[in-house]
Design a protein around this motif. Structure first.
Motif, PDB file in Angstrom:
ATOM      1  N   ARG A 106      40.893  40.215  13.180  1.00  0.00           N
ATOM      2  CA  ARG A 106      41.929  39.328  13.902  1.00  0.00           C
ATOM      3  C   ARG A 106      41.881  38.263  12.741  1.00  0.00           C
ATOM      4  NH1 ARG A 106      41.650  38.308  19.783  1.00  0.00           N
ATOM      5  NH2 ARG A 106      39.425  37.414  19.168  1.00  0.00           N
ATOM      6  N   GLU A 107      43.116  37.592  12.475  1.00  0.00           N
ATOM      7  CA  GLU A 107      43.012  36.317  11.556  1.00  0.00           C
ATOM      8  C   GLU A 107      43.617  35.156  12.324  1.00  0.00           C
ATOM      9  OE1 GLU A 107      44.670  37.038   7.733  1.00  0.00           O
ATOM     10  OE2 GLU A 107      46.609  37.745   8.574  1.00  0.00           O
ATOM     11  N   PHE A 108      43.399  33.782  11.624  1.00  0.00           N
ATOM     12  CA  PHE A 108      44.367  32.606  12.231  1.00  0.00           C
ATOM     13  C   PHE A 108      45.483  32.668  11.484  1.00  0.00           C
ATOM     14  CE2 PHE A 108      44.697  28.429  13.569  1.00  0.00           C
ATOM     15  CZ  PHE A 108      45.229  27.856  12.506  1.00  0.00           C
ATOM     16  N   VAL A 109      46.625  32.490  12.064  1.00  0.00           N
ATOM     17  CA  VAL A 109      48.068  32.314  11.273  1.00  0.00           C
ATOM     18  C   VAL A 109      48.559  30.728  11.442  1.00  0.00           C
ATOM     19  CG1 VAL A 109      50.178  32.890  11.832  1.00  0.00           C
ATOM     20  CG2 VAL A 109      48.559  34.738  12.295  1.00  0.00           C
ATOM     21  N   GLY A 110      48.490  30.204  12.811  1.00  0.00           N
ATOM     22  CA  GLY A 110      48.656  28.884  12.539  1.00  0.00           C
ATOM     23  C   GLY A 110      48.408  28.152  13.888  1.00  0.00           C
ATOM     24  N   GLY A 111      48.445  27.000  13.958  1.00  0.00           N
ATOM     25  CA  GLY A 111      48.258  26.106  15.273  1.00  0.00           C
ATOM     26  C   GLY A 111      48.288  24.694  15.161  1.00  0.00           C
ATOM     27  N   LEU A 112      48.408  24.211  16.509  1.00  0.00           N
ATOM     28  CA  LEU A 112      48.739  22.811  16.470  1.00  0.00           C
ATOM     29  C   LEU A 112      47.997  22.046  17.509  1.00  0.00           C
ATOM     30  CD1 LEU A 112      52.751  22.508  17.243  1.00  0.00           C
ATOM     31  CD2 LEU A 112      51.481  21.705  15.564  1.00  0.00           C
ATOM     32  N   SER A 113      47.650  20.727  17.120  1.00  0.00           N
ATOM     33  CA  SER A 113      46.729  19.961  18.093  1.00  0.00           C
ATOM     34  C   SER A 113      47.600  19.540  19.345  1.00  0.00           C
ATOM     35  CB  SER A 113      46.444  18.579  17.326  1.00  0.00           C
ATOM     36  OG  SER A 113      47.726  17.935  17.115  1.00  0.00           O
ATOM     37  N   ARG A 114      46.822  19.015  20.274  1.00  0.00           N
ATOM     38  CA  ARG A 114      47.193  18.968  21.748  1.00  0.00           C
ATOM     39  C   ARG A 114      48.643  18.239  21.710  1.00  0.00           C
ATOM     40  NH1 ARG A 114      41.849  16.686  24.071  1.00  0.00           N
ATOM     41  NH2 ARG A 114      42.262  14.911  22.551  1.00  0.00           N
ATOM     42  N   ARG A 115      48.709  17.199  20.724  1.00  0.00           N
ATOM     43  CA  ARG A 115      50.233  16.363  20.947  1.00  0.00           C
ATOM     44  C   ARG A 115      50.900  16.748  19.740  1.00  0.00           C
ATOM     45  NH1 ARG A 115      46.472  13.700  23.721  1.00  0.00           N
ATOM     46  NH2 ARG A 115      46.934  12.769  25.771  1.00  0.00           N
ATOM     47  N   SER A 116      50.790  17.816  19.208  1.00  0.00           N
ATOM     48  CA  SER A 116      51.419  18.090  17.874  1.00  0.00           C
ATOM     49  C   SER A 116      51.278  17.141  16.566  1.00  0.00           C
ATOM     50  CB  SER A 116      53.130  18.491  18.168  1.00  0.00           C
ATOM     51  OG  SER A 116      53.112  19.459  19.037  1.00  0.00           O
ATOM     52  N   GLY A 117      50.481  16.187  16.666  1.00  0.00           N
ATOM     53  CA  GLY A 117      50.102  15.430  15.687  1.00  0.00           C
ATOM     54  C   GLY A 117      49.640  16.143  14.217  1.00  0.00           C
ATOM     55  N   ASN A 118      48.969  17.383  14.525  1.00  0.00           N
ATOM     56  CA  ASN A 118      48.449  17.899  13.472  1.00  0.00           C
ATOM     57  C   ASN A 118      48.523  19.288  13.188  1.00  0.00           C
ATOM     58  OD1 ASN A 118      46.660  15.715  12.107  1.00  0.00           O
ATOM     59  ND2 ASN A 118      45.818  15.784  13.884  1.00  0.00           N
ATOM     60  N   SER A 119      48.889  20.114  12.309  1.00  0.00           N
ATOM     61  CA  SER A 119      49.257  21.416  12.201  1.00  0.00           C
ATOM     62  C   SER A 119      48.343  22.205  11.160  1.00  0.00           C
ATOM     63  CB  SER A 119      50.662  21.675  11.794  1.00  0.00           C
ATOM     64  OG  SER A 119      51.024  21.265  10.716  1.00  0.00           O
ATOM     65  N   ALA A 120      48.208  23.436  11.215  1.00  0.00           N
ATOM     66  CA  ALA A 120      47.417  24.124  10.287  1.00  0.00           C
ATOM     67  C   ALA A 120      47.983  25.499  10.294  1.00  0.00           C
ATOM     68  CB  ALA A 120      45.758  24.239  10.474  1.00  0.00           C
ATOM     69  N   TYR A 121      48.015  25.820   9.055  1.00  0.00           N
ATOM     70  CA  TYR A 121      48.451  27.382   8.705  1.00  0.00           C
ATOM     71  C   TYR A 121      47.690  28.195   7.776  1.00  0.00           C
ATOM     72  CZ  TYR A 121      52.555  25.557  10.854  1.00  0.00           C
ATOM     73  OH  TYR A 121      53.609  25.250  11.867  1.00  0.00           O
ATOM     74  N   ALA A 122      47.644  29.450   7.849  1.00  0.00           N
ATOM     75  CA  ALA A 122      47.023  30.600   6.600  1.00  0.00           C
ATOM     76  C   ALA A 122      48.030  30.259   5.538  1.00  0.00           C
ATOM     77  CB  ALA A 122      47.028  31.865   7.381  1.00  0.00           C
ATOM     78  N   ASP A 123      47.334  30.211   4.532  1.00  0.00           N
ATOM     79  CA  ASP A 123      47.916  30.346   3.186  1.00  0.00           C
ATOM     80  C   ASP A 123      49.221  31.409   3.177  1.00  0.00           C
ATOM     81  OD1 ASP A 123      45.321  29.493   1.071  1.00  0.00           O
ATOM     82  OD2 ASP A 123      46.721  27.884   2.268  1.00  0.00           O
ATOM     83  N   SER A 124      48.834  32.448   3.632  1.00  0.00           N
ATOM     84  CA  SER A 124      49.795  33.716   3.621  1.00  0.00           C
ATOM     85  C   SER A 124      51.055  33.550   4.327  1.00  0.00           C
ATOM     86  CB  SER A 124      49.102  35.030   4.088  1.00  0.00           C
ATOM     87  OG  SER A 124      48.893  34.637   5.748  1.00  0.00           O
TER      88      SER A 124
ATOM     89  N   TRP B   8      47.881  30.629  17.144  1.00  0.00           N
ATOM     90  CA  TRP B   8      48.316  31.817  16.848  1.00  0.00           C
ATOM     91  C   TRP B   8      47.400  32.847  15.978  1.00  0.00           C
ATOM     92  CZ3 TRP B   8      52.216  33.996  19.714  1.00  0.00           C
ATOM     93  CH2 TRP B   8      52.967  33.403  20.385  1.00  0.00           C
ATOM     94  N   PHE B   9      47.297  34.031  16.054  1.00  0.00           N
ATOM     95  CA  PHE B   9      46.632  34.641  15.539  1.00  0.00           C
ATOM     96  C   PHE B   9      47.094  36.086  15.316  1.00  0.00           C
ATOM     97  CE2 PHE B   9      42.042  32.663  15.314  1.00  0.00           C
ATOM     98  CZ  PHE B   9      42.534  31.710  16.202  1.00  0.00           C
ATOM     99  N   ARG B  10      46.447  36.742  14.626  1.00  0.00           N
ATOM    100  CA  ARG B  10      47.033  38.252  14.342  1.00  0.00           C
ATOM    101  C   ARG B  10      46.106  39.414  13.974  1.00  0.00           C
ATOM    102  NH1 ARG B  10      51.184  37.501   9.030  1.00  0.00           N
ATOM    103  NH2 ARG B  10      49.694  37.433   7.414  1.00  0.00           N
ATOM    104  N   GLN B  11      46.373  40.529  14.109  1.00  0.00           N
ATOM    105  CA  GLN B  11      45.397  41.615  14.077  1.00  0.00           C
ATOM    106  C   GLN B  11      46.197  42.755  13.711  1.00  0.00           C
ATOM    107  OE1 GLN B  11      42.315  42.613  16.795  1.00  0.00           O
ATOM    108  NE2 GLN B  11      41.143  43.612  15.183  1.00  0.00           N
ATOM    109  N   ALA B  12      45.972  43.337  12.269  1.00  0.00           N
ATOM    110  CA  ALA B  12      46.567  44.263  11.760  1.00  0.00           C
ATOM    111  C   ALA B  12      45.696  45.692  11.964  1.00  0.00           C
ATOM    112  CB  ALA B  12      47.083  44.282  10.338  1.00  0.00           C
TER     113      ALA B  12
END
Length: 122
Positions: free
Chosen positions: A45-63, A36-40
């Motif tokens: 546009r900035e990265f918000v968060g994401g999941l790997s293919r089988r949800s084993g790994n995730s990542a999020y923006a600090d904000s 997921w990304f967003r653009q104000a």
């Protein structure tokens, strides 16, 4: 190719919650990392968060860490972004994206939806 359509955006007050959905078609999303990304207005546009293919790994923006959660239902071919404790600075157009990767990239996604507007009033 995979086609992505976001929904669930809208107007919400500060502190409120929204859940965005991203419905995929054309191919199963089980082969893709989903982000997921967003653009104000006036911003990149900035990265918000994401999941790997089988949800084993995730990542999020600090904000958004501890406020936003990405989930996916591969059987429904849908990805979600649960947004809690929303702030005015979260106002943006939100996009989902897909990339053929075993990881959770923060850039370089290949497929994009058209976006859905989220507005947080103060």
């Amino acid at each position: 190719q995979v086609q992505l359509v976001e929904s669930g955006g809208g107007l919400v007050q500060t502190g409120g919650s929204l859940r965005l959905s991203c419905a995929a078609s054309g191919r199963t999303i089980s082969s893709y990392a989903m982000g997921w990304f967003r653009q104000a207005p006036g911003k990149e546009r900035e990265f918000v968060g994401g999941l790997s293919r089988r949800s084993g790994n995730s990542a999020y923006a600090d904000s958004v860490k501890d406020r936003f959660t990405v989930s996916r239902d591969n059987n429904r071919n849908t990805v979600y972004l649960q947004m809690n404790n929303l702030k005015p600075e979260d106002t943006a157009v939100y996009y989902c994206a897909a990339k053929e990767s075993p990881y959770v990239p923060r850039a370089g996604y290949s497929y994009w939806g058209q976006g859905t507007q989220v507005t947080v009033s103060s």
